[in-house]
Design a protein around this motif. Structure first.
Motif, mmCIF file in Angstrom:
data_model
loop_
_atom_site.group_PDB
_atom_site.id
_atom_site.type_symbol
_atom_site.label_atom_id
_atom_site.label_comp_id
_atom_site.label_asym_id
_atom_site.label_seq_id
_atom_site.Cartn_x
_atom_site.Cartn_y
_atom_site.Cartn_z
ATOM 1 N N ARG A 1 -3.554 16.309 8.838
ATOM 2 C CA ARG A 1 -5.045 15.756 8.563
ATOM 3 C C ARG A 1 -4.984 14.331 8.505
ATOM 4 N NH1 ARG A 1 -6.538 18.207 2.706
ATOM 5 N NH2 ARG A 1 -8.169 16.615 3.246
ATOM 6 N N GLN A 2 -6.026 13.524 8.394
ATOM 7 C CA GLN A 2 -6.262 12.011 8.299
ATOM 8 C C GLN A 2 -5.382 11.268 7.194
ATOM 9 O OE1 GLN A 2 -10.163 10.544 7.598
ATOM 10 N NE2 GLN A 2 -10.184 10.369 10.039
ATOM 11 N N MET A 3 -4.736 10.335 7.562
ATOM 12 C CA MET A 3 -4.119 9.391 6.699
ATOM 13 C C MET A 3 -5.157 8.716 5.810
ATOM 14 S SD MET A 3 -0.513 7.357 7.004
ATOM 15 C CE MET A 3 -0.569 6.882 8.711
ATOM 16 N N ILE A 4 -4.665 8.604 4.537
ATOM 17 C CA ILE A 4 -5.760 8.260 3.477
ATOM 18 C C ILE A 4 -4.981 7.073 2.786
ATOM 19 C CG2 ILE A 4 -7.562 9.906 3.526
ATOM 20 C CD1 ILE A 4 -6.472 10.929 1.085
ATOM 21 N N LEU A 5 -5.598 6.039 2.162
ATOM 22 C CA LEU A 5 -5.259 5.067 1.202
ATOM 23 C C LEU A 5 -5.007 5.684 -0.249
ATOM 24 C CD1 LEU A 5 -4.285 2.224 0.760
ATOM 25 C CD2 LEU A 5 -6.699 1.669 0.058
ATOM 26 N N VAL A 6 -3.903 5.614 -0.905
ATOM 27 C CA VAL A 6 -3.612 6.305 -2.032
ATOM 28 C C VAL A 6 -3.818 5.047 -3.075
ATOM 29 C CG1 VAL A 6 -2.093 7.208 -3.584
ATOM 30 C CG2 VAL A 6 -2.058 7.975 -1.383
ATOM 31 N N PHE B 1 0.722 -1.349 -0.168
ATOM 32 C CA PHE B 1 0.158 -0.013 -0.053
ATOM 33 C C PHE B 1 0.860 1.188 0.111
ATOM 34 C CE2 PHE B 1 -3.758 -2.102 1.202
ATOM 35 C CZ PHE B 1 -3.249 -3.428 2.065
ATOM 36 N N TRP B 2 0.244 2.311 -0.464
ATOM 37 C CA TRP B 2 0.752 3.766 -0.428
ATOM 38 C C TRP B 2 -0.347 4.435 0.335
ATOM 39 C CZ3 TRP B 2 5.558 5.712 -0.737
ATOM 40 C CH2 TRP B 2 6.689 5.114 -1.296
ATOM 41 N N TYR B 3 0.051 5.198 1.647
ATOM 42 C CA TYR B 3 -0.864 5.949 2.303
ATOM 43 C C TYR B 3 -0.189 7.320 2.039
ATOM 44 C CZ TYR B 3 -3.796 2.292 4.465
ATOM 45 O OH TYR B 3 -4.708 1.214 4.805
#
Lengths: 116, 113
Positions: free
Chosen positions: A43-48, A35-37
């Motif tokens: 701000r919030q960590m999100i999945l890329v 994964f890349w996050y």
């Protein structure tokens, strides 16, 4: 034990240009997820983007794509047409395929600066 | 959208205090996680829980404990806070169903003086 290494603490790119963030990992397993996050400032960590190791085709999500080299245990993230909103810390992460808890192993992170 | 809520964005406590960090998710996720984030070290797993009252140690559990009495809530406890526990703490949750990613809260920046 699995490990994930991001050797670039900081990167910068000019707006509209392309940048590649590097990630290598170590595992003895043959099937897993990568994964890349993205973590924008405060701000919030999100999945890329996500890649299954059993898939040979590199994952793509709009301007984000990966170069997955399984034999080399390399998983780089390419950001095309960089935008100011891409400025963030990016984390590469590994997850085993077996087991359903979804534990992630993270790299050290790369801070991306986007210059106007 | 999945919502993972951490009770505080910033917290300042004193050495020796018992500190509680709370995390609540609203999507009935089975799995919940506590990480700490430090510069140059990335995110490191402290504890995780795969069901109510079930927990497992992560990579750096020393000095911490957790509680999961209800499915939606996962608490991280610093029994006796020390200065080396000053850090950013991130909570995450994930469903067991399908190829679900982890969803993260906004983080709690904890300072121990």
């Amino acid at each position: 034990a699995q490990t994930v290494t991001q050797s670039q603490p900081e990167m910068s790119v000019q707006e509209a240009e392309t940048v590649t963030l590097s990630c290598t990992y170590d595992t003895s397993e043959s099937d897993y997820y990568l994964f890349w996050y993205k973590q924008p400032p405060s701000r919030q960590m999100i999945l890329v983007i996500r890649q299954e190791a059993y898939k040979q085709q590199n994952a793509t999500e709009n301007r984000f794509s990966v170069n997955f080299q399984k034999a080399a245990k390399s998983f780089s993230l390419k950001i095309s047409d960089s935008q100011l909103g891409d400025a963030a810390m990016y984390f590469c992460a590994y997850r085993r395929l077996t087991g359903n808890t979804g534990k992630l192993i993270f790299g050290q992170g790369t801070t991306l600066q986007v210059k106007p | 959208d999945v919502k993972v809520t951490q009770s505080s964005r910033y917290l300042v406590k004193r050495t020796g205090e018992k500190v509680f960090l709370e995390c609540v998710q609203d999507m009935d996720h089975e799995n919940m996680f506590w990480y700490r984030q430090d510069p140059g070290l990335g995110l490191r797993l402290i504890y995780f829980s795969y069901d109510v009252k079930m927990k497992e140690k992560g990579d750096i559990p020393e000095g911490y404990s957790v509680s999961r009495e209800k499915k939606e809530r996962f608490s991280l406890i610093l029994e006796s806070a020390s200065t080396n526990q000053t850090s950013m703490y991130l909570c995450a949750s994930r469903s067991n169903r399908g190829r679900q990613p982890q969803h993260f809260g906004d983080g709690t920046r904890l300072s121990i003086l």
